[in-house]
Design an enzyme around this catalytic site. Structure first.
Site, PDB file in Angstrom:
ATOM      1  N   THR A 118      39.852  28.026  49.816  1.00 28.43           N
ATOM      2  CA  THR A 118      39.288  25.905  49.077  1.00 28.43           C
ATOM      3  C   THR A 118      37.909  27.060  48.974  1.00 28.43           C
ATOM      4  O   THR A 118      37.210  26.195  48.893  1.00 28.43           O
ATOM      5  CB  THR A 118      40.261  25.833  50.652  1.00 28.43           C
ATOM      6  OG1 THR A 118      39.314  26.397  51.303  1.00 28.43           O
ATOM      7  CG2 THR A 118      41.030  25.589  50.794  1.00 28.43           C
ATOM      8  N   CYS A 119      37.617  28.077  50.133  1.00 31.65           N
ATOM      9  CA  CYS A 119      36.111  28.047  49.814  1.00 31.65           C
ATOM     10  C   CYS A 119      35.791  28.584  48.629  1.00 31.65           C
ATOM     11  O   CYS A 119      34.715  27.800  47.490  1.00 31.65           O
ATOM     12  CB  CYS A 119      35.875  28.728  51.080  1.00 31.65           C
ATOM     13  SG  CYS A 119      35.846  29.529  52.405  1.00 31.65           S
ATOM     14  N   PHE A 120      36.236  29.708  47.460  1.00 33.65           N
ATOM     15  CA  PHE A 120      36.350  29.832  46.237  1.00 33.65           C
ATOM     16  C   PHE A 120      36.660  28.436  45.508  1.00 33.65           C
ATOM     17  O   PHE A 120      36.913  28.885  44.613  1.00 33.65           O
ATOM     18  CB  PHE A 120      36.220  31.119  45.541  1.00 33.65           C
ATOM     19  CG  PHE A 120      35.495  31.733  46.541  1.00 33.65           C
ATOM     20  CD1 PHE A 120      34.440  31.676  46.916  1.00 33.65           C
ATOM     21  CD2 PHE A 120      36.634  32.698  48.287  1.00 33.65           C
ATOM     22  CE1 PHE A 120      34.126  32.997  47.819  1.00 33.65           C
ATOM     23  CE2 PHE A 120      35.688  33.230  49.322  1.00 33.65           C
ATOM     24  CZ  PHE A 120      34.026  33.635  48.997  1.00 33.65           C
TER      25      PHE A 120
END
Length: 857
Positions: A822-824
Site C-alpha cells: 500500500t505504501c507504493f
C-alpha cells in the site's frame, strides 16, 4: 589628470549630501504627479546618476586672492547638540577659533578639538591653510573632548584619514586598515539596546565616515571600489541585532550618497536600500528627522525621507510588470524589490493612520496636513497605477490559462505579493478597497491559478482567505493547507506508535493525547502489533480506522445527522463517559493531523458544528440536517400569523424540554422563562435562544475541547478559527471525506501502470472487466486493500500522490490471493489461468473483514 586634494574630494561629497538633504524631497512627488496628469503613459522621471553642481577651480583649490576678507563658518558641538556660527579672517589661527568657542560655550580650550575633512586642525595653522572658505555648503565639524568618547573619535578620524590618503594615491596608505577600523568601531559600541549606542552612531555620522566610504567607492584607483564595497557590506552584515534598527540613520546616509554617486541599480545601493528597508519597520515617522528620540527610544525619520524610496520602487515595479506581460520567460518584478516596496510602505501607512486618518478612511483629495499632504495623495496615485497595471497582467494570465501554452509562465510569481501590499494601502482610503476587490473579481480565474501555483508557506494570505467569493475550492484548500504544519519525512523526528487492532481507540488515545503537540507536528510512524506492514499505507489505514471509531455513535462522542448519516455533531449526552472531554480534545488532534497528512477518512461535520469551530454564530438554516424536526417546528413558529401567535395558539413559554439520561429535564431559556409566553414580538428571540441552547450551549464544553485539540496541531486558536472560517463546508467535505462519487473504473484504469504485465494481457483485461462489474462497496474495499484509501480525493485518482501499479507475482501457485504494497499503491497477483479463478480470488479480498488487513508491507 591630477586628482584634487583628498580634502577637497571629501568636501565635494559632503556637498552632495547637503544638496540631497536641502532638496525638497516631495518635489519628485509633485513632479511625478504633474507628469502623470499631463501624460499618464509617460515614464516617471528619475535621477539615476548624481550630477555634480558646477564648481569653479578656485572653489576646489583656493588661492589667497580667492579668499574673502571675512569668513563665516559653522561649528557643531556634539556634547551640547548646538551649532555655532563663527567668523574670522583667513589669517586667524585655529587656536584663536578655539578661544572664540570657549567664550561662547565655556568649554576650556584644552578640552577642544576641531575636525574638518577627516583631519584634526592644528592650533598653529590658519583658516587659509586649512582651506576653510566662506562657502555655505561646507560644514566644519567640531568635537569637544568632554563628550566622553575620545577613542571613538580617534578611530573615526583614523578611518577617514586613511580613506582620504588612499583616494589621493599616497604610498603607504593601507586598504586593509579601513576594514579593521570599521570592525573596531563596531566592537567599541554598546550592544545592549538601551539607547547607549546613539552617541557612537552620531560620531560615525558627524565624522563623515559614510561620505568617505562613498568617496572611496567612486574613486578611480584600482582596488578602491572593491575595498569600499567589501567594507560597507561587512559593516552591514556585522550590525549587532539588539541595536540593528538604530543604524537606520547611517543606512539612510549611505542611500542618499550612493543614490547620487551611483545608480539605483547599483548593487551596493540596492544592498543599502534593502538593509534600510529591514530597519524602517522599527523607525517612527514624524514631521522632522531627529535621528534618535530618547523619549520613545526609537529612531525618528521625516516622512519625506522615506517616501522617495517608495516612489522609486513603485516605478521599478511598474516597469517590471510591463516586461512580465511582454515575455513569460525570466521576467517580472524581483522578489527583493517587492519586499523592499512593502518594507518602506509599512511605516508610511502607520504614519498615515496615526497622524492623518485617526481611525477613519482618508479622503481621496487629502489636504488637511501640510506635512503629509503630497505623500498621502501620491501614495494613492501609486496604488491606482499598480492596480491598473496588475489588471493587465492578470488578463494575460487568464489568456495563458485558456490556451495552456507549453512554455513556463515566468515573471508572475510576485503578483500575489504585490496585490497584498496594494490591499494594505487600499484599506486606508475611501472607496479604494471596493475598487481593489472589484478589479480582482474580474480576474478570479487568474487569482486562483496564481494562488495554487505560487502561494508559499509562511506568507500572509489572510487578506485573501477572508474573501471566499474570490477563490475556488482548489485555491482555498491550498491556502488552508499552508496554515497547517508541513509533514516531515525525517525518521528521527517521527512520533512512533505500536497499536493493537483490538484496542485501536484506547491505545491511539494514549499515544496521541500524551504526546507533546510539537512531536505530533513532526510526523507519525505507525505499526500494528504482530503485523509486518509499515509505512505510509499503514498510516493511511490507521487514520481511516481511528476516525471511524471516534465518530461511531456507539462510542457516544458524536451523533449522526438524520438527513445525512455521513455528517456528525457532538453528542450533548457524551458526559456518560467521565473522560469524554479528553476524548474530544483527542478527536480535535486527530482531525487536524488527518488534514495535515491529506487523509480522506470518510467523515464530515454538520454545519452547526463546522460554524462554531470557525467562531461563526449558528442560525436557523444551519440546523436543517442536524435536527430536521426542530428546524421544521421553528420555521412554523416564525411563519405563523401574528394574531394566532398572540392568542397563545402555540402555548409556549421560554423553556426547553430535553431528554437527559432517560429522563426529561426542563431548562429555562431566560430567567423565569417558564412564566414568559411566546408571542409575535418575542418569537424570533425564542427561536434564537432555542437554537443557541440546543446547538451551542449544550455542547459548548465538547466543542471547546475539540477546538483546543485542533489548535494544538495548528499552533494557535487564531489559526484554528482561520482554517474553518476560510473554508466552505463543502470544502472541508472534500478535504476530509473525499469524493462523494462512485469510484470511476475508467479513471482508475487510466492512472494505473503495469510491471510484468502489459495492457493487452488477458489477465489485465479480466481484471478490469471484473472491477467494472463490482458493486460500489466492493470497489471501495478493493481500493482500500490496494492503497489503504477507501475514499478518493475530489480530483479522483489524479489527486493521489502517485500512480497505481499492477505487478505480476512470481508465485507459481494459482491458489495464492493477491497481495498489496500500500505504501507504493501496488497490487500483485500471479497470472491466473482464467477469469473465473481471478474473480474468485478477488471476491475473497473484497469482503470487508478481509480487505481491512492487507499484504506484505
Amino acid at each position: 589628470m591630477t586628482l584634487p586634494d583628498p580634502d577637497c574630494i571629501h568636501q565635494r561629497i559632503k556637498r552632495k549630501l547637503e544638496d540631497y538633504a536641502d532638496d525638497d524631497l516631495s518635489s519628485s512627488v509633485r513632479m511625478r504627479k504633474e507628469n502623470s496628469l499631463s501624460s499618464p503613459s509617460s515614464p516617471t522621471p528619475h535621477s539615476s546618476h548624481f550630477q555634480p553642481r558646477a564648481s569653479s577651480t578656485s572653489a576646489l583649490n583656493p588661492t589667497p586672492s580667492s579668499f574673502p576678507d571675512r569668513i563665516y563658518f559653522f561649528v557643531r558641538t556634539i556634547s551640547q547638540g548646538k551649532t555655532l556660527v563663527l567668523h574670522g579672517n583667513p589669517h586667524d589661527t585655529i587656536k584663536f577659533i578655539h578661544e572664540k568657542i570657549q567664550s561662547a560655550t565655556g568649554i576650556p580650550v584644552m578640552e577642544q578639538r576641531l575636525i574638518y575633512g577627516g583631519k584634526q586642525l592644528q592650533w598653529e595653522h590658519s583658516l587659509y591653510q586649512c582651506r576653510i572658505t566662506n562657502d555655505a555648503g561646507l560644514i566644519l565639524v567640531g568635537r569637544m573632548r568632554s563628550t566622553g568618547h575620545p577613542k571613538v573619535w580617534q578611530v573615526m578620524d583614523d578611518l577617514v584619514s586613511v580613506i582620504c590618503r588612499v583616494c589621493k594615491g599616497e604610498r603607504g596608505a593601507c586598504l586593509k586598515s579601513i576594514k579593521s577600523k570599521l570592525m573596531e568601531f563596531l566592537n567599541m559600541m554598546p550592544k545592549d539596546g538601551t539607547g547607549h549606542a546613539a552617541p557612537y552612531l552620531e560620531i560615525f555620522l558627524s565624522s563623515s565616515a559614510p561620505a568617505a566610504l562613498v568617496m572611496l567607492y567612486v574613486s578611480p584607483h584600482n582596488g578602491n571600489k572593491e575595498c569600499a564595497q567589501d567594507s560597507i557590506q561587512r559593516f552591514i552584515k556585522s550590525l549587532p541585532m539588539p541595536i540593528y534598527s538604530e543604524f537606520a540613520p547611517i543606512l539612510l546616509e549611505f542611500c542618499k550618497l550612493l543614490g547620487r554617486a551611483a545608480t539605483h541599480d547599483d548593487p551596493l545601493y540596492r544592498l543599502c536600500r534593502s538593509s534600510l528597508g529591514s530597519m524602517v519597520g522599527y523607525v517612527r515617522l514624524g514631521r522632522n528627522s531627529k535621528n534618535y528620540d530618547s523619549g520613545c527610544k526609537k529612531v525618528v525619520f521625516a516622512v519625506q525621507e522615506i517616501f522617495p524610496f517608495v516612489d522609486q520602487l513603485a516605478s521599478k515595479l511598474l516597469e517590471d510588470l510591463v516586461s512580465s506581460t511582454e515575455s513569460i520567460v525570466n521576467s517580472g518584478p524581483l522578489p527583493s524589490d517587492v519586499q523592499d516596496f512593502g518594507a518602506f510602505v509599512r511605516p508610511l501607512r502607520n504614519a498615515i493612520v496615526d497622524q492623518v486618518a485617526y481611525g477613519n478612511l482618508v479622503p481621496l483629495q487629502y489636504s488637511h496636513s501640510p506635512w503629509y499632504c503630497d505623500e498621502v495623495n501620491y501614495l494613492y496615485t501609486i496604488f491606482l497605477d499598480l492596480v491598473a497595471k496588475l489588471q493587465v497582467c492578470l488578463n494575460k494570465v487568464e489568456e495563458y490559462i485558456k490556451v495552456r501554452k507549453e512554455k513556463a509562465d515566468g515573471g508572475w510569481d510576485q503578483y500575489l505579493c504585490i496585490l497584498r501590499e496594494l490591499h494594505h494601502i487600499a484599506i486606508l482610503y475611501q472607496g479604494a478597497e471596493d475598487k481593489f476587490w472589484t478589479n480582482l473579481r474580474c480576474n478570479k480565474a487568474s487569482l486562483c491559478y496564481l494562488i495554487v501555483r505560487y502561494a508559499n508557506r509562511g506568507d500572509d494570505y489572510k487578506w485573501i482567505l477572508m474573501n471566499k467569493d474570490l477563490t475556488d475550492f482548489d485555491s482555498r484548500r491550498h491556502l488552508v493547507m499552508m496554515l497547517l504544519p508541513e509533514v516531515k519525512d525525517e525518521y528521527e523526528e517521527l512520533h512512533e506508535m505500536l497499536i493493537d487492532r483490538s484496542q485501536l481507540l484506547a491505545e491511539s488515545f494514549e499515544y496521541i493525547t500524551r504526546a507533546e503537540p510539537g512531536t505530533l507536528r513532526g510526523g507519525l510512524f505507525m505499526e500494528f502489533k504482530n503485523e509486518e506492514a509499515t509505512g505510509p499505507g499503514v498510516l493511511r489505514e490507521w487514520f481511516f480506522l481511528v476516525c471511524q471509531a471516534i465518530f461511531n455513535p456507539q462510542n457516544a462522542l458524536f451523533v449522526a445527522c438524520p438527513n445525512d448519516r455521513r455528517r456528525f455533531f457532538p453528542n450533548p449526552a457524551s458526559k456518560v463517559d467521565p473522560m469524554h472531554l479528553q476524548y474530544f480534545k483527542f478527536a480535535g488532534r486527530i482531525i487536524a493531523l488527518a488534514l495535515m497528512h491529506k487523509m480522506q477518512v470518510g467523515i464530515v461535520f454538520d454545519r452547526a458544528f463546522f460554524l462554531q469551530l470557525g467562531g461563526v454564530d449558528v442560525c436557523l438554516e444551519d440546523i436543517k440536517d442536524a435536527d430536521p424536526y426542530m428546524y421544521s417546528s421553528c420555521k412554523q413558529i416564525l411563519d405563523m400569523n401574528d394574531c394566532a401567535v398572540d392568542e397563545d395558539a402555540l402555548g409556549l413559554t421560554f423553556v426547553w424540554e430535553v431528554e437527559e439520561l432517560g429522563s426529561m429535564k426542563v431548562l429555562e431559556l431566560l430567567p423565569d422563562g417558564r412564566h414568559i409566553n411566546v408571542n409575535s414580538r418575542n418569537r424570533k428571540e425564542y427561536v434564537d435562544l432555542l437554537i443557541k441552547h440546543r446547538f451551542v450551549t449544550s455542547v459548548a464544553q465538547q466543542v471547546t475541547q475539540f477546538a483546543k485539540g485542533f489548535a494544538d496541531i495548528v499552533t494557535s486558536e487564531e489559526t484554528r478559527k482561520l482554517c474553518f472560517k476560510s473554508l466552505e463546508l463543502q470544502d472541508l467535505d472534500g478535504m476530509l471525506h473525499g469524493s462523494k462519487s462512485p469510484i470511476p473504473v475508467d479513471d482508475w484504469k487510466a492512472h494505473t501502470e503495469y510491471n510484468g504485465y502489459i495492457e493487452t494481457d488477458p489477465q489485465i483485461y479480466w481484471f478490469w472487466k471484473i472491477v467494472g462489474e463490482m458493486s460500489p462497496e466492493q470497489r471501495k474495499v478493493l481500493l482500500f486493500f490496494w492503497t489503504s484509501l477507501k475514499y478518493l480525493p475530489v480530483e479522483g485518482f489524479g489527486g493521489l500522490a502517485s500512480r497505481l501499479y499492477i505487478y505480476k507475482s512470481s508465485e507459481t501457485s494459482f491458489d495464492r490471493l493477491p497481495s498489496s504494497h500500500t505504501c507504493f499503491y501496488r497490487i500483485c497477483f500471479p497470472a491466473y489461468p482464467s477469469m473465473a479463478v481471478m474473480q474468485q480470488r478477488l471476491n475473497i479480498i473484497t469482503q470487508e473483514h478481509v480487505g481491512c488487513s492487507f499484504g506484505t508491507w
